[in-house]
Structure formats: C-alpha cells, structure tokens
Design a protein around this motif. Structure first.
Motif, mmCIF file in Angstrom:
data_model
loop_
_atom_site.group_PDB
_atom_site.id
_atom_site.type_symbol
_atom_site.label_atom_id
_atom_site.label_comp_id
_atom_site.label_asym_id
_atom_site.label_seq_id
_atom_site.Cartn_x
_atom_site.Cartn_y
_atom_site.Cartn_z
ATOM 1 N N LYS A 4 6.924 2.882 8.206
ATOM 2 C CA LYS A 4 5.367 3.258 8.063
ATOM 3 C C LYS A 4 4.644 2.279 6.963
ATOM 4 O O LYS A 4 5.310 2.283 5.781
ATOM 5 N N LYS A 5 3.597 1.619 7.306
ATOM 6 C CA LYS A 5 2.994 0.738 6.246
ATOM 7 C C LYS A 5 2.237 1.586 5.406
ATOM 8 O O LYS A 5 1.524 2.714 5.832
ATOM 9 N N ILE A 6 2.505 1.053 4.287
ATOM 10 C CA ILE A 6 1.645 1.800 3.106
ATOM 11 C C ILE A 6 0.777 0.827 2.159
ATOM 12 O O ILE A 6 1.218 -0.334 2.560
ATOM 13 N N PRO A 7 -0.116 0.932 1.511
ATOM 14 C CA PRO A 7 -1.053 0.038 0.815
ATOM 15 C C PRO A 7 -0.095 -0.704 -0.258
ATOM 16 O O PRO A 7 0.927 -0.385 -0.530
ATOM 17 N N PHE A 8 -0.744 -1.437 -0.968
ATOM 18 C CA PHE A 8 -0.107 -1.985 -2.208
ATOM 19 C C PHE A 8 0.251 -1.233 -3.259
ATOM 20 O O PHE A 8 -0.368 0.204 -3.293
ATOM 21 N N LEU A 9 1.238 -1.304 -4.007
ATOM 22 C CA LEU A 9 1.618 -0.515 -4.981
ATOM 23 C C LEU A 9 1.671 -1.214 -6.435
ATOM 24 O O LEU A 9 2.122 -2.449 -6.532
ATOM 25 N N ALA A 10 1.094 -0.391 -7.404
ATOM 26 C CA ALA A 10 1.006 -1.185 -8.769
ATOM 27 C C ALA A 10 1.541 0.101 -9.627
ATOM 28 O O ALA A 10 1.295 1.402 -9.521
ATOM 29 N N VAL A 11 2.255 -0.328 -10.676
ATOM 30 C CA VAL A 11 2.783 0.592 -11.848
ATOM 31 C C VAL A 11 2.508 0.292 -13.112
ATOM 32 O O VAL A 11 2.866 -1.060 -13.343
ATOM 33 N N ASP A 12 2.014 0.996 -13.940
ATOM 34 C CA ASP A 12 1.994 0.765 -15.273
ATOM 35 C C ASP A 12 3.113 1.750 -16.027
ATOM 36 O O ASP A 12 2.580 2.760 -16.307
ATOM 37 N N GLY A 13 4.275 1.133 -16.276
ATOM 38 C CA GLY A 13 5.296 1.906 -16.923
ATOM 39 C C GLY A 13 5.360 1.778 -18.461
ATOM 40 O O GLY A 13 5.908 0.848 -19.091
ATOM 41 N N GLY A 14 4.788 2.547 -19.146
ATOM 42 C CA GLY A 14 4.517 2.561 -20.548
ATOM 43 C C GLY A 14 5.588 3.307 -21.245
ATOM 44 O O GLY A 14 6.396 3.892 -20.769
ATOM 45 N N LEU A 65 -0.085 10.052 1.593
ATOM 46 C CA LEU A 65 0.431 8.724 2.548
ATOM 47 C C LEU A 65 1.743 8.970 3.409
ATOM 48 O O LEU A 65 2.031 8.216 4.218
ATOM 49 N N VAL A 66 2.334 10.270 3.146
ATOM 50 C CA VAL A 66 3.252 10.657 3.761
ATOM 51 C C VAL A 66 3.028 12.256 4.178
ATOM 52 O O VAL A 66 2.258 12.804 3.573
ATOM 53 N N GLY A 67 3.728 12.649 5.214
ATOM 54 C CA GLY A 67 3.574 14.263 5.461
ATOM 55 C C GLY A 67 4.123 15.047 4.569
ATOM 56 O O GLY A 67 4.910 14.820 3.823
ATOM 57 N N ASN A 68 4.053 16.397 4.670
ATOM 58 C CA ASN A 68 4.640 17.238 3.745
ATOM 59 C C ASN A 68 6.319 17.204 3.986
ATOM 60 O O ASN A 68 6.858 17.314 5.035
ATOM 61 N N GLY A 69 6.953 17.018 2.646
ATOM 62 C CA GLY A 69 8.124 16.966 3.020
ATOM 63 C C GLY A 69 9.047 15.589 3.045
ATOM 64 O O GLY A 69 10.095 15.624 3.374
ATOM 65 N N GLU A 70 8.138 14.669 3.584
ATOM 66 C CA GLU A 70 8.452 13.255 4.034
ATOM 67 C C GLU A 70 8.799 12.333 2.997
ATOM 68 O O GLU A 70 9.632 11.079 3.335
ATOM 69 N N GLY A 72 10.679 10.190 0.601
ATOM 70 C CA GLY A 72 12.219 9.678 0.794
ATOM 71 C C GLY A 72 12.751 9.983 2.217
ATOM 72 O O GLY A 72 14.064 9.562 2.188
ATOM 73 N N GLU A 73 12.300 10.401 3.100
ATOM 74 C CA GLU A 73 12.761 10.708 4.494
ATOM 75 C C GLU A 73 12.348 9.600 5.293
ATOM 76 O O GLU A 73 13.090 9.451 6.317
ATOM 77 N N THR A 74 11.138 9.263 5.110
ATOM 78 C CA THR A 74 10.437 8.377 6.107
ATOM 79 C C THR A 74 10.546 7.029 5.220
ATOM 80 O O THR A 74 10.200 6.874 4.191
ATOM 81 N N GLU A 75 10.962 6.082 6.260
ATOM 82 C CA GLU A 75 10.927 4.566 5.740
ATOM 83 C C GLU A 75 9.523 3.887 5.533
ATOM 84 O O GLU A 75 8.713 3.996 6.368
ATOM 85 N N LEU A 76 9.305 3.407 4.370
ATOM 86 C CA LEU A 76 8.027 3.012 4.127
ATOM 87 C C LEU A 76 7.834 1.357 3.749
ATOM 88 O O LEU A 76 9.205 0.958 3.217
ATOM 89 N N GLU A 77 6.998 0.712 3.858
ATOM 90 C CA GLU A 77 7.031 -0.762 3.501
ATOM 91 C C GLU A 77 5.405 -0.978 2.879
ATOM 92 O O GLU A 77 4.452 -0.606 3.641
ATOM 93 N N THR A 78 5.456 -1.875 2.040
ATOM 94 C CA THR A 78 4.505 -2.404 1.239
ATOM 95 C C THR A 78 4.400 -3.567 1.242
ATOM 96 O O THR A 78 5.607 -4.425 0.955
ATOM 97 N N ASP A 79 3.255 -4.402 1.283
ATOM 98 C CA ASP A 79 3.345 -5.817 1.141
ATOM 99 C C ASP A 79 3.625 -6.671 -0.050
ATOM 100 O O ASP A 79 4.310 -7.690 -0.143
ATOM 101 N N CYS A 80 3.234 -5.685 -1.070
ATOM 102 C CA CYS A 80 3.609 -6.471 -2.570
ATOM 103 C C CYS A 80 3.686 -5.204 -3.628
ATOM 104 O O CYS A 80 2.525 -4.241 -3.564
ATOM 105 N N ALA A 81 4.548 -5.003 -4.331
ATOM 106 C CA ALA A 81 4.593 -3.900 -5.187
ATOM 107 C C ALA A 81 4.708 -4.676 -6.875
ATOM 108 O O ALA A 81 5.529 -5.674 -6.784
ATOM 109 N N ALA A 82 3.805 -4.413 -7.612
ATOM 110 C CA ALA A 82 3.703 -5.200 -9.004
ATOM 111 C C ALA A 82 3.936 -3.918 -10.140
ATOM 112 O O ALA A 82 3.021 -3.049 -10.071
#
Length: 328
Positions: A4-14, A65-70, A72-82
């Motif tokens: 399942k395609k998901i949007p871009f992912l960004a994380v600020d891990g402070g 972006l995923v259904g209830n309980g999904e 970690g169960e549904t494979e997801l794909e993002t174009d870029c994670a920063a």
C-alpha cells in the motif's frame, strides 16, 4: 499483493520529543504523531526504537493511512523517508542510528524507496532557513551552531554533549555556577550571590550539600540546566560573578558561530541568523551580547525572529531528494 502506497515520511527525533509527519507532494500533512526522545545516547537503543515506532504509528493512525489494527500488518511503501535524529554526531553514531531506524521501519512493515538520516540540528537548520544561506545557533540544555551557504555547503561547530562540550548552553551556565559556588567556599572566588539563589532552589543548606548533590542520583543534565535562569537572576541584582559567567557563555557561543561563518565563507553574502533555545530566547543579556558580536563581525547577517519546527526541514529534504531522483 502489492504494498500500500503512503505519502512521504518525515521525522524530527529530538532529545526531548519525537515528531512524525506523513505528507504529500504539495506539502500537505496527511497524518502526524508524537512520542518521547529517540536519542539513543540518552534513552538507550531499545527505548529509541520504541519511541520511533510510537511516533510513526501515531501518525499512521492519525491520518487513517491504514485501517484499524493494520499498523504493522499491512506492507506499506513510501517514496522517501527523511529523519533528523538527535545523537548523530559521528559515523559510528550513523551506523547505530541507521540500524535503529531500519528496525523500526521493518517492525511497522514500511519500505522506503529512499532513506535519509541526518542530525536533528541539521533538520532544525533547514527548517529555520528554508534552505537559504544562514546560521542557526541553538542554546538550550545543550548548544550547537549550524550554517549553510548559497552553495548548499553545511558546517557545524559545538554540540559535542555535556561531558566535553555544549559551551554556552543552559547546562554549561549551571555547571559554571556550581563550580563558582565551590570556589567561593574555598576563597578562590570573590563573594557573590550565586549560592543564595541556587541552594534554596535545590533545597540544599550549604555548598557541601551542593557538592554531595552533584555526585548523587538527584543530579541530572536537565536540573543543572535549570540553574541558568538563577544565574540570570543574580546578574540582574548586580552580581559580577554571574555576569562574567554569562559573558563567557555568549563568547563561547559566538566562537562557534565565527568558526562556521569562516569555514563556509558566509560573511561574503547576506545571510539569516536564527537564535533558538531557552538561553537565547529567555536570557536577554546573552542574546544581546551575541547579537552585538554578529553585528561587529558579520554585518551582512540579519537576525530573524523565526522558530519554524525542524520537521519542516526534513519535509523539504525528502521532497528535494525525491524530485532529484524522479527527474533523473
């Protein structure tokens, strides 16, 4: 079955909190999540992975972006994670953090076509300057200076942690105050008001109690950093020792900024100066001293009263990398 395609992912891990955004090509946020610190140096590797998973899972659920309980169960794909992650200071850190990030993504069954991992200070720089030439000086619990020029060349100074660096930070100021109180007890420093501000705040009776406090379990980097505001209070009451500590703090911070400016030839062009962190936001004396140093050394710099969240820098980085890869 395709992922399942998901949007871009960004994380600020402070070092205090982690923030995660999923967003689309237009920068529209589709889901956001928060959690605690994912700085492995501060909380340990297991906790860092756990908090990273928590932030991403919260963003997935927030954006539906995923259904209830999904999750970690549904494979997801993002174009870029920063991801901008605190504690990334050396190549050794990079290897550890890459493994932690990959573990978290694998647990959530997220596959990133492109994965970018940077220091959280770099994320803050991009977020604050929007990619334009500038200096970002952060002086909170810790301290660091980042700079970027018009060629995109980045440099940093400081930020080596409380044990061997973080000069000019809240922790550094608090530590200097403790040192000066003990020196006063020895007769090595002139009488001052530091003890009468700091001892009651820590619920201590005398400098010997302060010495014992620094070597027991009550001592923490965060608690020492809180003492910086008491040093400021002593200064407003005319205490010269407190004033000297704050002058040293400002000079240490500007020394870092000067080193960055010279390394990337930033003084040859107009650039932004962004001052962030509790010391620079709340201590008017240190802020004014640093500002005057900038005005003298690099008059082409302009102080900007911005405080844009670092995660926006990671969003811009993800989109930029995707565009370059897509156009290529």
């Amino acid at each position: 079955m395709s992922a399942k395609k998901i949007p871009f992912l960004a994380v600020d891990g402070g070092g205090t909190k982690s923030l995660c955004y999923f967003f689309d090509m237009h920068g529209q946020i589709r889901g956001q999540g928060r959690s605690g610190s994912c700085n492995y140096q501060g909380v340990g590797k297991e906790a860092a992975v756990r908090e990273l998973i928590h932030a991403i899972r919260n963003a997935l659920e927030d954006g539906k972006l995923v259904g209830n309980g999904e999750v970690g169960e549904t494979e997801l794909e993002t174009d870029c994670a920063a991801l901008g992650i605190a504690g990334l200071d050396t190549e050794y850190d990079r290897r550890i953090i890459l493994a932690l990030v990959e573990e978290a993504l694998q647990y959530l069954r997220i596959r990133a076509k492109r994965l970018i991992i940077e220091n959280d200070g770099f994320a803050a720089l991009l977020g604050a300057t929007n990619g334009q030439p500038g200096i970002l000086m952060i002086a909170g619990t810790g301290s660091i200076v980042y700079g970027v020029n018009d060629q995109g060349v980045v440099a940093r100074a400081g930020g080596w942690g409380h044990r061997v660096g973080d000069e000019g930070s809240g922790y550094w100021i608090g530590k200097q105050a403790i040192i000066h109180i003990l020196k006063t007890m020895d007769g090595r420093v002139a009488p001052n008001k530091l003890a009468e501000h700091i001892l009651p705040y820590l619920d201590l009776k005398d400098p010997e109690d302060l010495f014992n406090w620094t070597y027991n379990s009550s001592y923490s980097v965060e608690k020492v950093a809180e003492l910086s505001s008491l040093v400021s209070q002593a200064h407003t009451q005319g205490d010269q020792v407190a004033k000297s500590i704050m002058i040293q703090a400002a000079e240490q911070l500007f020394t870092c900024a000067k080193a960055v400016i010279e390394r990337i030839n930033l003084y040859r062009q107009p650039f932004q100066i962004i001052l962030q962190g509790g010391v620079l936001q709340n201590n008017a004396f240190v802020r004014e001293y640093v500002t005057n140093q900038f005005n003298t050394f690099a008059p082409s710099g302009q102080i900007e009263n911005k405080n844009k969240e670092p995660i926006y820098g990671m969003m811009a980085l993800a989109l930029d990398h995707y565009q370059k890869f897509h156009d290529g």
